[in-house]
Write an enzyme that holds these catalytic residues in place. Structure first.
Site, short mmCIF file in Angstrom:
data_model
loop_
_atom_site.label_atom_id
_atom_site.label_comp_id
_atom_site.label_asym_id
_atom_site.label_seq_id
_atom_site.Cartn_x
_atom_site.Cartn_y
_atom_site.Cartn_z
N GLU A 48 67.29 43.64 -36.13
CA GLU A 48 68.05 43.86 -34.90
C GLU A 48 68.72 45.23 -34.93
O GLU A 48 69.20 45.68 -35.96
CB GLU A 48 69.12 42.78 -34.73
CG GLU A 48 68.59 41.43 -34.27
CD GLU A 48 69.72 40.46 -33.97
OE1 GLU A 48 70.88 40.90 -33.88
OE2 GLU A 48 69.43 39.25 -33.84
N GLN A 106 49.26 51.96 -19.76
CA GLN A 106 49.10 50.67 -19.06
C GLN A 106 49.77 50.78 -17.68
O GLN A 106 50.77 50.14 -17.40
CB GLN A 106 49.72 49.55 -19.89
CG GLN A 106 49.08 49.41 -21.28
CD GLN A 106 49.71 48.29 -22.08
OE1 GLN A 106 49.83 47.16 -21.62
NE2 GLN A 106 50.14 48.61 -23.30
N HIS A 139 51.24 60.09 -18.51
CA HIS A 139 49.80 59.83 -18.55
C HIS A 139 49.23 59.71 -17.13
O HIS A 139 48.11 60.16 -16.87
CB HIS A 139 49.53 58.55 -19.34
CG HIS A 139 48.08 58.24 -19.50
ND1 HIS A 139 47.22 59.05 -20.21
CD2 HIS A 139 47.32 57.21 -19.03
CE1 HIS A 139 46.00 58.54 -20.19
NE2 HIS A 139 46.04 57.43 -19.48
N ASP A 181 37.70 64.45 -19.27
CA ASP A 181 37.20 63.39 -18.40
C ASP A 181 37.51 63.75 -16.96
O ASP A 181 38.28 64.68 -16.68
CB ASP A 181 37.78 62.01 -18.77
CG ASP A 181 39.30 62.02 -18.84
OD1 ASP A 181 39.93 62.63 -17.95
OD2 ASP A 181 39.85 61.43 -19.78
N LYS A 204 32.34 61.38 -19.50
CA LYS A 204 32.04 60.41 -20.55
C LYS A 204 31.85 59.03 -19.98
O LYS A 204 32.47 58.64 -18.99
CB LYS A 204 33.16 60.39 -21.60
CG LYS A 204 34.54 60.02 -21.08
CD LYS A 204 35.59 60.24 -22.14
CE LYS A 204 37.00 59.92 -21.62
NZ LYS A 204 38.05 60.26 -22.57
N ASP A 230 44.42 67.96 -22.41
CA ASP A 230 44.69 66.55 -22.11
C ASP A 230 46.16 66.26 -22.35
O ASP A 230 46.89 67.10 -22.90
CB ASP A 230 43.81 65.64 -22.97
CG ASP A 230 43.48 64.32 -22.28
OD1 ASP A 230 44.07 64.04 -21.22
OD2 ASP A 230 42.63 63.57 -22.80
N THR A 235 43.56 58.56 -31.67
CA THR A 235 42.75 58.54 -32.90
C THR A 235 41.82 59.75 -33.00
O THR A 235 41.19 59.95 -34.03
CB THR A 235 41.91 57.26 -32.98
OG1 THR A 235 41.06 57.19 -31.83
CG2 THR A 235 42.81 56.02 -33.02
N GLY A 237 38.97 60.42 -31.83
CA GLY A 237 37.53 60.21 -31.84
C GLY A 237 36.85 60.85 -30.64
O GLY A 237 35.86 61.59 -30.79
#
Length: 336
Positions: A48, A106, A139, A181, A204, A230, A235, A237
């Site tokens: 906490e 999200q 984003h 993209d 892509k 970007d 990651t 990739g």
């Protein structure tokens, strides 16, 4: 202008180096010593979070500096609890300075029975009494509409433009800005306009989340120094594969300018072994030791821009003026 004598800054634990750099820049801009409000942000044995503010903040214009980066949930809860502590201490106004806004990926329901977590986070921030948000390179720009309070979204492209003009001043005619993209075209076009460079796109196709099945380069990159632009790299990739595809299509060099260096998992190893000559990120997320040791990763500072933006909010002057290169160059004088 605020009725208080000076803006008050308080920082969470997510990115203390950036918080201290912002206070140093504010001291330089104002000619007045600016420090962080003394507080402790600790954890009980069960995890906490406990916050205690030692300075009197009654009637003050408060700015909480806290990125919601890894560990995202802990840093988000720190931000919320700090805001609650300040509200209950009768702060006049609370502004959340969130250099990296977590959960921004999200921002929509991509499938059935999935959440819109960015909206949930926005509701939580407003519910704690935060009255304004200052962030960088969301984003998705529409996240600003998730809030019922003012949101100032700064852009890293002016900083990147200054860096490119400094680092590649003898080869500006050979540069090609590349969007990784279709969704990032607006961001890449903004940088391309600032350095007067042409634009290309890497299209892509994904078979499933996190895996790219095929990439196609739209535009002629033969003999060009390609700059992939970007908002975040996780990651790495997709980024490394895009660099390989550009080299296969005739690019002479590939560099990347990414605002938020999340760099989780095998990212640093992939970047070290990639065909990219350099990856430039900002300090919105505190660099780990692994990131610092990666030879082809370079970090550019955002503290001068955030410091001036905080002062402009406090003074009631324009934040969007920082998008203008002529306004930004004096702030970064001596760095580029």
């Amino acid at each position: 202008m605020s009725l208080t004598k000076e803006p008050k800054l308080i920082a969470g634990n997510s990115n203390m180096p950036l918080s201290k750099a912002i206070t140093r820049r504010m001291s330089l801009h104002r000619g007045v010593s600016q420090g962080l409000v003394e507080a402790r942000v600790e954890r009980f044995n069960d995890g906490e979070i406990f916050v205690e503010v030692f300075d009197n903040v009654r009637g003050e214009d408060m700015f909480i500096i806290q990125s919601t980066s890894n560990p995202a949930n802990d840093n988000l809860m720190e931000l919320l609890i700090m805001a609650d502590a300040l509200r209950r201490s009768s702060a006049q106004r609370i502004t959340a300075v969130i250099p990296y806004f977590g959960y921004a990926r999200q921002d929509r329901r991509s499938k059935a029975r999935t959440p819109i977590s960015a909206k949930l986070v926005a509701n939580m921030l407003v519910g704690t009494g935060i009255e304004r948000v200052l962030t960088m390179d969301l984003h998705a720009a529409q996240i600003q509409g998730f809030f019922d309070i003012p949101v100032d979204n700064l852009y890293a492209s002016p900083i990147f433009a200054l860096d490119i003009k400094h680092q590649f001043k003898d080869n500006l005619d050979d540069i090609m800005v590349v969007s990784p993209d279709v969704g990032g075209v607006a961001r890449a076009r903004e940088l391309a306009k600032r350095i007067n460079a042409p634009l290309s796109i890497v299209d892509k196709r994904r078979e499933k989340a996190g895996e790219v099945a095929e990439m196609t380069v739209i535009g002629d990159v033969t003999g060009k120094k390609c700059f992939i632009v970007d908002d975040m790299v996780d990651t790495a990739g997709t980024l490394c594969k895009a660099a390989e595809v550009l080299m296969e299509n005739g690019a002479s060099e590939v560099h990347a300018y990414i605002t938020h260096g999340v760099l989780s998992g095998p990212a640093c190893e992939r970047i070290t072994n990639s065909v990219m000559k350099s990856l430039v990120i900002t300090d919105t997320i505190a660099a780990t030791e692994e990131v610092k040791k990666t030879p082809n990763i370079r970090v550019v500072p955002t503290a001068p821009m955030f410091a001036q933006a905080i002062l402009n909010i406090w003074n009631g002057t324009s934040v969007s003026s920082l998008f203008d290169t002529d306004m930004l160059e004096p702030i970064y004088e001596g760095m580029f």
